[in-house]
Design a protein around this motif. Structure first.
Motif, PDB file in Angstrom:
ATOM      1  N   ILE A   4       0.841  -1.209   0.000  1.00 27.93           N
ATOM      2  CA  ILE A   4       0.000   0.000   0.000  1.00 27.93           C
ATOM      3  C   ILE A   4       0.868   1.248   0.000  1.00 27.93           C
ATOM      4  O   ILE A   4       0.629   2.191  -0.761  1.00 27.93           O
ATOM      5  CB  ILE A   4      -0.960  -0.004   1.213  1.00 27.93           C
ATOM      6  N   LEU A   5       1.888   1.277   0.864  1.00 31.63           N
ATOM      7  CA  LEU A   5       2.773   2.445   0.927  1.00 31.63           C
ATOM      8  C   LEU A   5       3.563   2.623  -0.363  1.00 31.63           C
ATOM      9  O   LEU A   5       3.760   3.749  -0.823  1.00 31.63           O
ATOM     10  CB  LEU A   5       3.715   2.338   2.121  1.00 31.63           C
ATOM     11  N   CYS A  14       3.429  13.333  -0.554  1.00 33.93           N
ATOM     12  CA  CYS A  14       3.603  13.215   0.893  1.00 33.93           C
ATOM     13  C   CYS A  14       2.485  12.344   1.467  1.00 33.93           C
ATOM     14  O   CYS A  14       1.319  12.528   1.129  1.00 33.93           O
ATOM     15  CB  CYS A  14       3.561  14.608   1.530  1.00 33.93           C
ATOM     16  N   ILE A  15       2.858  11.423   2.327  1.00 38.91           N
ATOM     17  CA  ILE A  15       1.884  10.542   2.977  1.00 38.91           C
ATOM     18  C   ILE A  15       2.055  10.691   4.485  1.00 38.91           C
ATOM     19  O   ILE A  15       3.165  10.539   5.003  1.00 38.91           O
ATOM     20  CB  ILE A  15       2.104   9.074   2.583  1.00 38.91           C
ATOM     21  N   ILE A  16       0.976  10.982   5.166  1.00 36.00           N
ATOM     22  CA  ILE A  16       1.015  11.127   6.618  1.00 36.00           C
ATOM     23  C   ILE A  16       0.189  10.004   7.229  1.00 36.00           C
ATOM     24  O   ILE A  16      -0.978   9.821   6.892  1.00 36.00           O
ATOM     25  CB  ILE A  16       0.464  12.500   7.065  1.00 36.00           C
ATOM     26  N   ILE A  17       0.811   9.256   8.131  1.00 39.56           N
ATOM     27  CA  ILE A  17       0.137   8.157   8.819  1.00 39.56           C
ATOM     28  C   ILE A  17       0.001   8.534  10.288  1.00 39.56           C
ATOM     29  O   ILE A  17       0.994   8.777  10.966  1.00 39.56           O
ATOM     30  CB  ILE A  17       0.942   6.849   8.699  1.00 39.56           C
ATOM     31  N   ASP A  18      -1.210   8.586  10.773  1.00 35.88           N
ATOM     32  CA  ASP A  18      -1.464   8.843  12.187  1.00 35.88           C
ATOM     33  C   ASP A  18      -1.578   7.488  12.864  1.00 35.88           C
ATOM     34  O   ASP A  18      -2.527   6.745  12.628  1.00 35.88           O
ATOM     35  CB  ASP A  18      -2.742   9.659  12.351  1.00 35.88           C
ATOM     36  N   ALA A  19      -0.614   7.160  13.687  1.00 33.60           N
ATOM     37  CA  ALA A  19      -0.559   5.837  14.312  1.00 33.60           C
ATOM     38  C   ALA A  19      -0.925   5.926  15.795  1.00 33.60           C
ATOM     39  O   ALA A  19      -0.858   6.990  16.390  1.00 33.60           O
ATOM     40  CB  ALA A  19       0.839   5.257  14.157  1.00 33.60           C
ATOM     41  N   PRO A  20      -1.288   4.795  16.385  1.00 32.01           N
ATOM     42  CA  PRO A  20      -1.581   4.776  17.827  1.00 32.01           C
ATOM     43  C   PRO A  20      -0.302   5.007  18.629  1.00 32.01           C
ATOM     44  O   PRO A  20       0.797   4.981  18.069  1.00 32.01           O
ATOM     45  CB  PRO A  20      -2.118   3.358  18.055  1.00 32.01           C
ATOM     46  N   ALA A  33       8.862   1.911  11.073  1.00 31.60           N
ATOM     47  CA  ALA A  33       9.962   1.218  10.396  1.00 31.60           C
ATOM     48  C   ALA A  33       9.821   1.263   8.875  1.00 31.60           C
ATOM     49  O   ALA A  33      10.823   1.245   8.161  1.00 31.60           O
ATOM     50  CB  ALA A  33      10.043  -0.223  10.876  1.00 31.60           C
ATOM     51  N   SER A  34       8.603   1.366   8.380  1.00 31.03           N
ATOM     52  CA  SER A  34       8.403   1.376   6.929  1.00 31.03           C
ATOM     53  C   SER A  34       8.153   2.777   6.371  1.00 31.03           C
ATOM     54  O   SER A  34       7.831   2.921   5.196  1.00 31.03           O
ATOM     55  CB  SER A  34       7.244   0.450   6.547  1.00 31.03           C
ATOM     56  N   SER A  35       8.335   3.798   7.188  1.00 36.57           N
ATOM     57  CA  SER A  35       8.133   5.170   6.714  1.00 36.57           C
ATOM     58  C   SER A  35       9.476   5.885   6.558  1.00 36.57           C
ATOM     59  O   SER A  35      10.505   5.409   7.024  1.00 36.57           O
ATOM     60  CB  SER A  35       7.237   5.939   7.687  1.00 36.57           C
TER      61      SER A  35
END
Length: 85
Positions: A4-5, A14-20, A33-35
């Protein structure tokens, strides 16, 4: 997630991932680790120093690239640094 990434990087600048939160969840470590970089957020008056340090250690051990940090929910009225700003 990697597929997906990889697709998203080909389409978007630009991709922003909001994680827990890092503490207690593996998801944030896997995303980190994958960003390309991680912006570390700490909640003012709530996040304990030991918890933040442990989270940073986990991110470093996972090979995450830390690009910065931010303080959330800070109340400037309750902070007294001797200046009015």
């Amino acid at each position: 997630m990697d597929a997906i990434l990889t697709h998203a990087k080909a389409v978007f600048d630009c991709i922003i991932i909001d994680a827990p939160p890092v503490a207690g969840f593996a998801d944030a470590i896997l995303f980190a680790a994958s960003s390309d970089g991680v912006l570390f957020a700490v909640e003012s008056g709530k996040t304990r120093t030991a918890v933040a340090r442990a989270a940073l250690t986990r991110l470093r051990l996972a090979g995450a690239t830390l690009i910065g940090g931010t303080l959330t929910k800070a109340n400037s009225r309750s902070m007294d640094y001797g200046y009015a700003y």
